[in-house]
Design a protein around this motif. Structure first.
Motif, mmCIF file in Angstrom:
data_model
loop_
_atom_site.group_PDB
_atom_site.id
_atom_site.type_symbol
_atom_site.label_atom_id
_atom_site.label_comp_id
_atom_site.label_asym_id
_atom_site.label_seq_id
_atom_site.Cartn_x
_atom_site.Cartn_y
_atom_site.Cartn_z
ATOM 1 N N ASN A 1 20.414 -71.843 22.652
ATOM 2 C CA ASN A 1 19.017 -71.504 22.906
ATOM 3 C C ASN A 1 18.793 -71.177 24.383
ATOM 4 O O ASN A 1 18.051 -70.247 24.719
ATOM 5 N N ALA A 2 19.434 -71.956 25.252
ATOM 6 C CA ALA A 2 19.306 -71.702 26.685
ATOM 7 C C ALA A 2 19.912 -70.355 27.064
ATOM 8 O O ALA A 2 19.336 -69.608 27.870
ATOM 9 N N LEU A 3 21.058 -70.026 26.485
ATOM 10 C CA LEU A 3 21.689 -68.737 26.764
ATOM 11 C C LEU A 3 20.798 -67.579 26.326
ATOM 12 O O LEU A 3 20.678 -66.567 27.030
ATOM 13 N N ALA A 4 20.170 -67.725 25.171
ATOM 14 C CA ALA A 4 19.276 -66.680 24.694
ATOM 15 C C ALA A 4 18.087 -66.505 25.641
ATOM 16 O O ALA A 4 17.697 -65.380 25.978
ATOM 17 N N ALA A 5 17.500 -67.639 26.073
ATOM 18 C CA ALA A 5 16.357 -67.569 26.986
ATOM 19 C C ALA A 5 16.760 -66.975 28.331
ATOM 20 O O ALA A 5 16.042 -66.133 28.900
ATOM 21 N N LEU A 6 17.912 -67.379 28.844
ATOM 22 C CA LEU A 6 18.386 -66.838 30.123
ATOM 23 C C LEU A 6 18.719 -65.358 30.008
ATOM 24 O O LEU A 6 18.492 -64.579 30.946
ATOM 25 N N SER A 7 19.249 -64.939 28.859
ATOM 26 C CA SER A 7 19.546 -63.522 28.638
ATOM 27 C C SER A 7 18.272 -62.692 28.644
ATOM 28 O O SER A 7 18.219 -61.607 29.231
ATOM 29 N N ALA A 8 17.234 -63.204 27.982
ATOM 30 C CA ALA A 8 15.960 -62.485 27.953
ATOM 31 C C ALA A 8 15.349 -62.407 29.349
ATOM 32 O O ALA A 8 14.814 -61.362 29.747
ATOM 33 N N ALA A 9 15.421 -63.512 30.084
ATOM 34 C CA ALA A 9 14.888 -63.506 31.451
ATOM 35 C C ALA A 9 15.602 -62.475 32.310
ATOM 36 O O ALA A 9 14.972 -61.746 33.089
ATOM 37 N N ASP A 10 16.915 -62.396 32.172
ATOM 38 C CA ASP A 10 17.682 -61.409 32.935
ATOM 39 C C ASP A 10 17.278 -59.991 32.550
ATOM 40 O O ASP A 10 17.118 -59.127 33.424
ATOM 41 N N ALA A 11 17.076 -59.755 31.258
ATOM 42 C CA ALA A 11 16.648 -58.426 30.807
ATOM 43 C C ALA A 11 15.273 -58.062 31.346
ATOM 44 O O ALA A 11 14.948 -56.876 31.502
ATOM 45 N N LEU A 12 14.464 -59.071 31.648
ATOM 46 C CA LEU A 12 13.132 -58.847 32.199
ATOM 47 C C LEU A 12 13.136 -58.779 33.724
ATOM 48 O O LEU A 12 12.075 -58.660 34.343
ATOM 49 N N GLY A 13 14.320 -58.870 34.337
ATOM 50 C CA GLY A 13 14.433 -58.734 35.775
ATOM 51 C C GLY A 13 14.207 -60.001 36.563
ATOM 52 O O GLY A 13 14.016 -59.954 37.793
ATOM 53 N N ILE A 14 14.255 -61.153 35.908
ATOM 54 C CA ILE A 14 14.037 -62.423 36.585
ATOM 55 C C ILE A 14 15.370 -62.949 37.109
ATOM 56 O O ILE A 14 16.372 -62.953 36.389
ATOM 57 N N ALA A 15 15.390 -63.376 38.346
ATOM 58 C CA ALA A 15 16.616 -63.882 38.958
ATOM 59 C C ALA A 15 17.152 -65.069 38.173
ATOM 60 O O ALA A 15 16.391 -65.973 37.792
ATOM 61 N N THR A 16 18.449 -65.076 37.951
ATOM 62 C CA THR A 16 19.071 -66.137 37.162
ATOM 63 C C THR A 16 18.835 -67.509 37.780
ATOM 64 O O THR A 16 18.587 -68.488 37.070
ATOM 65 N N ALA A 17 18.903 -67.602 39.097
ATOM 66 C CA ALA A 17 18.679 -68.890 39.766
ATOM 67 C C ALA A 17 17.274 -69.413 39.487
ATOM 68 O O ALA A 17 17.082 -70.617 39.259
ATOM 69 N N ASP A 18 16.284 -68.522 39.503
ATOM 70 C CA ASP A 18 14.909 -68.937 39.206
ATOM 71 C C ASP A 18 14.767 -69.381 37.756
ATOM 72 O O ASP A 18 14.071 -70.353 37.450
ATOM 73 N N ALA A 19 15.430 -68.652 36.859
ATOM 74 C CA ALA A 19 15.355 -69.000 35.445
ATOM 75 C C ALA A 19 15.991 -70.359 35.181
ATOM 76 O O ALA A 19 15.447 -71.178 34.427
#
Length: 472
Positions: free
Chosen positions: A296-314
């Motif tokens: 679930n975390a990987l899916a959420a982090l993947s979506a955040a990355d696709a939306l341009g959100i920095a991985t560290a912030d996510a």
């Protein structure tokens, strides 16, 4: 909701407006929330009088008006002093209204819509993604598990022109359910977590479940993104069904866009190393128990990355999430070092197996494990085999004590006894009160206790009782 006049709403719904000199009129506007539950109504809201199996929402229009509702969507007029729009079907009406609202916000704003489906993990992934996105901008996400033909439109109708991110959890009981929700929300990103046996009996088999879940990605365009679980062959096979750009996540696979390595579970949470598409490594700590939540975390982090959100912030935002959801791997207790894990909001064979693995993984070898298990619903003819599989897992993982609650789950108790050379390690209780009486004296200091069942069994309340009983 965005500001609309009663005339606009009436035209969108193809309905008939009924008002009086003491109610709102055709040119008046509304912008409150829309709800089918009169208990949730606040001043300025719109009440939907949805007929139900046991109650009829038309009987609660007066209560909603007293709570502050200024408009009611009805299928026939009622004798209450409130503006009413009459439509043939109020459930269809809220879907039509949601479709119009999200289209207007998308046209005039900067809205991004993320849809999430899967046999397990939808609500946890929704909460994880909401934690990430709400730290960036105004985000609308479902409350609880609002993921069906009623709940999803009600979530969409909370959108305003200030909303930057809209998260829609999409559940299904039949082929076509997700397609209808996708046609309303038109996601920019579609996430498919897993295809398992949840609702398989209702769907008519796992292949029908695959067809239903694939409805998340088949309508996506080449400008959209599909995020797929590469460790589930049924999910990754959906890459061939979509025109969208495909991103993948995995724990076992090496070729995924985002993958997890060095996964570790303890009583205090779950740790792993995120490896991104460039090969960079990022440490992640979840306060949520269970290796299965890494997906679930990987899916959420993947979506955040696709939306341009920095991985560290996510990742930082994920670390603030204290629990998956009420009654989902919720840690309670503490007295005498007893840990109660209340995970009894729902249960499928996959989620039950994952919860039992977590119970075994997080418990020190010198401590006892106790599994309190109830029915897994909607499995149809698959139920017997799946109970047998769970029973075998319990024996192989050497779970110290099994307590089975309810006649529908009794096969689990019988199979566990037959599988293992146990002497009293499996106990059967007809109902939750009897289970509580037994467990209140049988649980020992240092025990880790898992309570898991489908929602209908009511064991979430047993989990709460045990948590309160063992609270410091």
């Amino acid at each position: 909701m965005i500001v609309l006049t009663l005339t606009e709403i009436t035209e969108i719904l193809g309905g008939e407006l009924h008002s009086t000199p003491t109610t709102l009129s055709a040119t008046d506007t509304v912008s409150g929330l829309v709800d089918t539950d009169s208990r949730q109504i606040t001043p300025g809201d719109i009440f939907v009088a949805k007929p139900g199996e046991h109650t009829d929402g038309h009987n609660f229009v007066g209560i909603a008006r007293a709570a502050g509702a200024v408009l009611a969507l009805v299928e026939h007029t009622v004798e209450e002093d409130i503006a009413q729009i009459v439509v043939p079907d109020v459930v269809v009406a809220i879907a039509d209204l949601a479709r119009a609202v999200v289209a207007r916000v998308r046209a005039e704003g900067n809205l991004r819509v993320i849809g999430i489906t899967g046999s397990n993990g939808k609500t946890t992934t929704k909460n994880m993604l909401a934690a990430i996105l709400s730290a960036q901008a105004e985000t609308v996400a479902p409350r609880a598990s609002f993921n069906n033909h009623v709940g999803a439109p009600l979530t969409i109708l909370r959108t305003t022109f200030d909303t930057r991110f809209l998260i829609i959890e999409m559940g299904a009981s039949h082929v076509g359910d997700i397609a209808r929700l996708v046609s309303i929300a038109k996601p920019d990103i579609g996430i498919v977590l897993k295809v398992g046996l949840a609702h398989a009996g209702e769907f008519g088999g796992v292949e029908r479940t695959v067809l239903a879940k694939s409805e998340m990605v088949t309508p996506l365009t080449e400008n959209d993104v599909a995020i797929l679980n590469a460790d589930d062959y049924r999910v990754i096979g959906m890459a061939e069904l979509t025109r969208a750009a495909v991103r993948t996540f995995a724990v076992d696979g090496d070729n995924a866009t985002f993958r997890a390595a060095d996964v570790r579970s303890t009583r205090t949470g779950t740790d792993f190393t995120l490896v991104d598409a460039a090969g960079a490594e990022h440490p992640v700590h979840l306060r949520i128990l269970g290796e299965h939540h890494v997906y679930n975390a990987l899916a959420a982090l993947s979506a955040a990355d696709a939306l341009g959100i920095a991985t560290a912030d996510a990742i930082a935002a994920l670390g603030t999430l204290e629990r998956a959801e009420r009654w989902r791997m919720e840690v309670l207790g503490g007295r005498d070092d007893v840990t109660i894990i209340n995970d009894a909001y729902n249960a499928s064979p996959d989620s039950m197996a994952a919860a039992i693995r977590t119970l075994a993984q997080i418990t020190p070898r010198d401590r006892r494990t106790v599994a309190v298990l109830g029915v897994m619903t909607e499995l149809g003819e698959l139920a017997g085999d799946e109970y047998d599989r769970i029973a075998l897992q319990l024996v192989r993982l050497n779970i110290s004590q099994l307590v089975v609650v309810g006649a529908e789950a009794r096969r689990l108790h019988i199979t566990a006894i037959n599988e293992g050379s146990w002497d009293g390690e499996s106990v059967y209780c007809e109902e939750a009160d009897a289970a509580f009486e037994y467990l209140s004296t049988a649980i020992r200091p240092g025990d880790t206790v898992l309570v898991k069942s489908s929602n209908s069994a009511g064991l979430r309340l047993l989990g709460d009782r045990l948590g309160e009983f063992f609270t410091c």
